[in-house]
Motif scaffolding. Structure first.
Motif, PDB file in Angstrom:
ATOM      1  N   TYR A 123      58.665  -9.403  34.831  1.00 13.91           N
ATOM      2  CA  TYR A 123      58.513  -8.403  33.786  1.00 13.91           C
ATOM      3  C   TYR A 123      59.157  -8.897  32.506  1.00 13.91           C
ATOM      4  O   TYR A 123      60.177  -9.595  32.523  1.00 13.91           O
ATOM      5  N   THR A 128      53.978  -8.560  33.627  1.00 12.44           N
ATOM      6  CA  THR A 128      53.012  -9.630  33.395  1.00 12.44           C
ATOM      7  C   THR A 128      52.096  -9.686  34.618  1.00 12.44           C
ATOM      8  O   THR A 128      52.250  -8.905  35.552  1.00 12.44           O
ATOM      9  N   GLU A 129      51.170 -10.608  34.605  1.00  9.04           N
ATOM     10  CA  GLU A 129      50.275 -10.757  35.758  1.00  9.04           C
ATOM     11  C   GLU A 129      50.758 -11.840  36.726  1.00  9.04           C
ATOM     12  O   GLU A 129      50.066 -12.173  37.686  1.00  9.04           O
ATOM     13  N   MET A 130      51.932 -12.384  36.485  1.00 11.56           N
ATOM     14  CA  MET A 130      52.433 -13.484  37.302  1.00 11.56           C
ATOM     15  C   MET A 130      52.934 -12.993  38.643  1.00 11.56           C
ATOM     16  O   MET A 130      53.767 -12.082  38.716  1.00 11.56           O
ATOM     17  N   GLN A 139      63.300  -9.455  35.593  1.00  9.29           N
ATOM     18  CA  GLN A 139      63.075  -8.852  34.285  1.00  9.29           C
ATOM     19  C   GLN A 139      63.995  -9.516  33.265  1.00  9.29           C
ATOM     20  O   GLN A 139      65.195  -9.672  33.512  1.00  9.29           O
ATOM     21  N   LEU A 144      56.149 -14.283  25.648  1.00 13.80           N
ATOM     22  CA  LEU A 144      54.902 -14.195  26.390  1.00 13.80           C
ATOM     23  C   LEU A 144      53.760 -14.906  25.696  1.00 13.80           C
ATOM     24  O   LEU A 144      53.763 -15.112  24.474  1.00 13.80           O
ATOM     25  N   SER A 147      48.136 -13.115  25.501  1.00 16.36           N
ATOM     26  CA  SER A 147      47.459 -12.166  26.379  1.00 16.36           C
ATOM     27  C   SER A 147      48.432 -11.248  27.112  1.00 16.36           C
ATOM     28  O   SER A 147      48.019 -10.277  27.738  1.00 16.36           O
ATOM     29  N   ARG A 148      49.720 -11.562  27.090  1.00 18.69           N
ATOM     30  CA  ARG A 148      50.782 -10.869  27.826  1.00 18.69           C
ATOM     31  C   ARG A 148      50.641 -11.016  29.338  1.00 18.69           C
ATOM     32  O   ARG A 148      51.358 -10.381  30.097  1.00 18.69           O
ATOM     33  N   GLU A 149      49.737 -11.873  29.796  1.00 17.95           N
ATOM     34  CA  GLU A 149      49.537 -12.030  31.231  1.00 17.95           C
ATOM     35  C   GLU A 149      50.603 -12.911  31.873  1.00 17.95           C
ATOM     36  O   GLU A 149      50.906 -12.762  33.052  1.00 17.95           O
ATOM     37  N   THR A 150      51.138 -13.857  31.109  1.00 17.71           N
ATOM     38  CA  THR A 150      52.130 -14.784  31.647  1.00 17.71           C
ATOM     39  C   THR A 150      53.228 -15.015  30.616  1.00 17.71           C
ATOM     40  O   THR A 150      53.056 -14.757  29.424  1.00 17.71           O
ATOM     41  N   ILE A 151      54.375 -15.512  31.098  1.00 16.07           N
ATOM     42  CA  ILE A 151      55.395 -15.987  30.182  1.00 16.07           C
ATOM     43  C   ILE A 151      55.052 -17.433  29.811  1.00 16.07           C
ATOM     44  O   ILE A 151      54.266 -18.098  30.485  1.00 16.07           O
ATOM     45  N   ASN A 158      62.498 -19.404  27.334  1.00 10.92           N
ATOM     46  CA  ASN A 158      62.219 -18.930  28.696  1.00 10.92           C
ATOM     47  C   ASN A 158      62.877 -19.812  29.737  1.00 10.92           C
ATOM     48  O   ASN A 158      63.355 -19.325  30.765  1.00 10.92           O
TER      49      ASN A 158
END
Length: 241
Positions: A123, A128-130, A139, A144, A147-151, A158
């Motif tokens: 998170y 995220t989608e990970m 968290q 990100l 797309s906010r799907e992955t870091i 990160n």
């Protein structure tokens, strides 16, 4: 839109400190068809402050209700929140003034609620989608992808956060085991399910997993020889014995 809102997983509330409950209500011409679904933090207890490592732990109970029926269930999470100084080599332009990062790990004690889509593992306040294959949630204030799907796994900010996850996990795990030191040894086996055994599809996270393994090998927290870290990592079928 109702469908999407109704499928929000309760775990999203774990890291949104100002939201305690989210409800979706549908009104129909026939009142009998009206539905209400909600997710909520039902309680937050057992706050413990650990000043020597700048960490706090607490327990959160999440619940989910659907269509006005009785609660679908409740899941209890052990939450570990720890601050780490940001190393100079991990600073980036968008976070240049930030001097410390906060990592929160969430450990589900009960069966996770199956409401909505399956739970992701990382998170950045929102999910995220990970999927990490870790038996706990991470968290932090990750940067990100658009797309906010992955870091951004190759981002040095990160990477600095991920470098601190093994220390946060080890401190949390030691705390869990020591808090149960007066319990029967047989009851400690459930704690060992939080150790990340399965490999991840992300190589960067496999490095985190190996670092957790190395740190656990340095700790004297295991109740007997039958629960050595080597066996836990290399013979996962023995964990439940």
């Amino acid at each position: 839109m109702k469908q999407q809102l109704s499928n929000v997983h309760p775990e999203v509330l774990l890291f949104l400190s100002k939201i305690r409950r989210l409800s979706v209500r549908e009104h129909n011409n026939d009142p009998k068809l009206n539905t209400v679904s909600s997710i909520a933090i039902t309680s937050e207890t057992e706050l413990v402050v650990r000043k020597n490592i700048d960490a706090v732990s607490y327990t959160i109970h999440l619940s989910a209700d659907e269509n006005g029926k009785e609660s679908e269930g409740e899941c209890r999470y052990f939450m570990w929140k720890q601050k780490f100084p940001v190393r100079q080599e991990n600073k980036v332009e968008r976070r240049m003034e930030v001097e410390e990062s906060v990592i929160i790990l969430a450990f589900p004690f009960d069966e996770r609620l199956h409401r909505g889509m399956s739970s992701p593992g990382i998170y950045a306040f929102l999910p995220t989608e990970m999927v990490t294959n870790f038996p706990f949630i991470i968290q932090a204030d990750f940067l990100l992808a658009s797309s906010r799907e992955t870091i951004l796994l190759d981002n040095k900010w990160n990477q600095g956060i991920l470098d601190c996850v093994p220390s946060a996990f080890t401190n949390a795990f030691v705390s869990l085991v020591k808090n149960s030191e007066n319990a029967p040894i047989s009851s400690l086996a459930s704690m060992f399910r939080f150790i990340p055994i399965d490999s991840s599809s992300y190589q960067t996270l496999n490095v985190v997993r190996e670092s957790i393994k190395s740190k656990l090998l340095e700790e004297s927290i295991l109740p007997s020889e039958s629960y050595t870290p080597q066996k836990i990592f290399h013979k996962p079928h023995e964990v439940g014995r």
